[in-house]
Write an enzyme that holds these catalytic residues in place. Structure first.
Site, PDB file in Angstrom:
ATOM      1  CE  LYS A  58      49.915  67.900  51.393  1.00  0.00           C
ATOM      2  NZ  LYS A  58      49.309  67.457  52.646  1.00  0.00           N
ATOM      3  CB  SER A 283      39.364  68.790  59.888  1.00  0.00           C
ATOM      4  OG  SER A 283      38.356  69.099  58.952  1.00  0.00           O
ATOM      5  N   GLY A 285      40.395  72.530  63.559  1.00  0.00           N
ATOM      6  CA  GLY A 285      41.548  73.230  64.107  1.00  0.00           C
ATOM      7  C   GLY A 285      42.369  72.368  65.046  1.00  0.00           C
ATOM      8  NE  ARG A 286      47.515  69.805  64.539  1.00  0.00           N
ATOM      9  CZ  ARG A 286      47.330  68.501  64.690  1.00  0.00           C
ATOM     10  NH1 ARG A 286      46.326  67.884  64.094  1.00  0.00           N
ATOM     11  NH2 ARG A 286      48.150  67.793  65.439  1.00  0.00           N
ATOM     12  CG  ASP A 326      51.747  73.343  64.819  1.00  0.00           C
ATOM     13  OD1 ASP A 326      52.205  74.143  63.987  1.00  0.00           O
ATOM     14  OD2 ASP A 326      51.137  72.303  64.497  1.00  0.00           O
ATOM     15  CB  ALA A 334      55.492  71.574  58.384  1.00  0.00           C
ATOM     16  CG  HIS A 458      56.626  78.876  25.359  1.00  0.00           C
ATOM     17  ND1 HIS A 458      55.320  79.093  25.746  1.00  0.00           N
ATOM     18  CD2 HIS A 458      56.575  78.311  24.124  1.00  0.00           C
ATOM     19  CE1 HIS A 458      54.509  78.698  24.770  1.00  0.00           C
ATOM     20  NE2 HIS A 458      55.255  78.219  23.772  1.00  0.00           N
TER      21      HIS A 458
END
Length: 479
Positions: A58, A283, A285-286, A326, A334, A458
């Site tokens: 990020k 990349s 997958g894990r 995971d 996460a 708004h």
């Protein structure tokens, strides 16, 4: 002499450190073991997410977005800039500093909540009276005992068979986040295999900085887990940006040479293609990280994929041993790990921990961002569920026009009879923030009408959410 704890958490990523803190809040004597190291060899808790995943990616996305705005969009606002340059090494250094701030923040939280931290690799040594013996292999060797254990050891990047990561030319997410750290060069040609979250985010970073980026995807459809209408809208935006995405390819021989990588593949038309690139990011997958855990010492059951087998409450087959994140079934996210960590700590205390897999949000932090929660339209069709759909484009949203970013839409899917929200899907500006309203609504089993009746500020992007809910009943007000 062993140190005794009520709860020992193995792994200090989002699932682990959050579980440790929550257990400490509930009155348990808690220890957390984590082996991640910073450049100086010191502790770097936070796991993949903090060190080589969510947080650093990020940071790079934000830096590259600023660069793209300055080069291509500032003029629309009357801002003239000349000779805009990117100091890649400084960008990477900023990213590293953001990571360190998060690492230090977790260590502070451990101290604040009286969680004992051990820096090293944790593994089972066997059972002890009323619990388990755990070895900690760090600068020194230690043995501690725990009445209960939470395993939160995370996952590792999956490598292509026959093409190991060298983190120089063939990169995992770890190496992808270090491109340009030494020398500060942007790769002229960058290849990625896999068009999932990592592939799209890293491809976006380096495309913005000037790299010629090609993403190779084996599946014939783009973002198959995403609502098809949303995925098509996102693909149009990425194509327009110059991000080259090839679907339905078959990757063949990969040659890792001194000056780069050559990828041989067959495209969807059956044509043989040779792609030369300076760097290749894989990349695909894990895989669960259970190596070195010594699971067999306590008879801990793993499945055929290497995941720790757990029930619906994250209990393993061994009494007093739990697993989250995971390393168990479910999405590798996460925030899913965090919720499981909290739930397990509360279950240990006799409370009723809560994790609802149906309301876990997903986000891809590209530009446009992609976010969703619940079921897609194609899933509802496959399940034979009668539904109503409503969409609203950001093109008709005043705040999006003011931002200068009207790409995308918000889409609601609701039960045809009860109007209960079954899924919300978004592509567009800042939808990573907008999706939370949909998560709250679905958690409380709200109807589309409920959101349509709520007053939204708004001008705001969130008005697109209200209008999409109105569209379910075919009564949008601004489109």
């Amino acid at each position: 002499m062993s140190k005794q704890f009520d709860v020992v958490v193995i792994g200090g990523g989002p699932g682990g450190y959050i579980a440790a803190i929550r257990a400490a809040q509930l009155g348990f004597q808690v220890a957390c073991i984590d082996e991640w190291k910073n450049a100086a060899g010191g502790p770097a808790p936070g796991g993949t997410c903090t060190n080589v995943g969510c947080i650093p990616s990020k940071a790079l996305l934000q830096s590259s977005e600023h660069f793209e705005q300055a080069n291509h969009h500032f003029a629309d606002h009357g801002i003239t800039v000349k000779d805009v340059k990117m100091d890649v090494a400084k960008m990477i250094a900023r990213k590293d500093n953001v990571v360190k701030q998060n690492n230090d923040g977790i260590l502070y939280l451990f101290k604040k909540n009286k969680v004992t931290f051990f820096h090293g690799r944790g593994s089972f040594a066997g059972k002890a009276e009323g619990g388990y013996i755990i070895h900690v292999a760090g600068k020194t060797q230690e043995a501690i005992t725990a009445k209960q254990v939470i395993i939160a050891t995370g996952s590792n990047a999956r490598a292509l068979p026959g093409t190991p990561f060298d983190e120089v030319n063939v990169l995992s997410n770890d190496g992808a986040l270090q491109i340009g750290k030494v020398g500060g060069a942007v790769p002229k040609k960058l290849a990625l295999i896999g068009s999932g979250v990592i592939g799209l985010e890293m491809g976006s970073v380096w495309r913005r900085l000037g790299a010629d980026v090609t993403i190779l995807e084996g599946l014939p459809t783009f973002l198959g887990a995403v609502d098809e209408q949303i995925a098509k809208e996102a693909k149009k935006a990425f194509d327009k940006q110059g991000l080259k995405i090839e679907l339905g390819v078959k990757v063949g021989e990969i040659v890792n040479g001194k000056k780069g990588v050559t990828v041989n593949y067959t495209n969807a038309k059956g044509e043989a293609i040779v792609l030369d690139a300076d760097k290749l990011i894989v990349s695909i997958g894990r895989v669960p990280n259970t190596t070195g855990l010594n699971a067999e010492a306590i008879g801990l059951q793993l499945d055929e994929r290497g995941c720790i087998v757990v029930d619906g409450e994250c209990k393993t087959n061994v009494s007093g041993v739990w697993a989250v994140g995971d390393v168990v079934r479910g999405p590798m996210l996460a925030h899913k790990a965090e919720e499981e960590g909290v739930a397990v700590a509360e279950r240990m205390a006799g409370q009723h921990g809560h994790v609802n897999f149906n309301t876990i949000p997903w986000v891809i932090y590209t530009s446009p961002e992609i976010a969703w929660v619940g079921r897609t339209e194609q899933q509802l069709k496959a399940e034979g569920v009668a539904y109503k759909a409503g969409t609203f484009p950001f093109l008709a949203n005043g705040r999006a026009r003011a931002l200068g970013d009207t790409t995308g839409m918000v889409k609601f899917l609701a039960d045809a009879t009860t109007d209960e929200i079954l899924g919300v899907h978004m592509v567009g500006p800042q939808v990573s923030e907008l999706i939370s309203e949909a998560v709250v609504a679905m958690e409380f089993k709200a109807s589309a009408e409920d959101i349509a009746r709520i007053c939204h500020a708004h001008p705001s992007l969130s008005e697109a959410t209200k209008e999409a809910a109105l569209a379910v009943d075919k009564r949008t007000l601004n489109f």
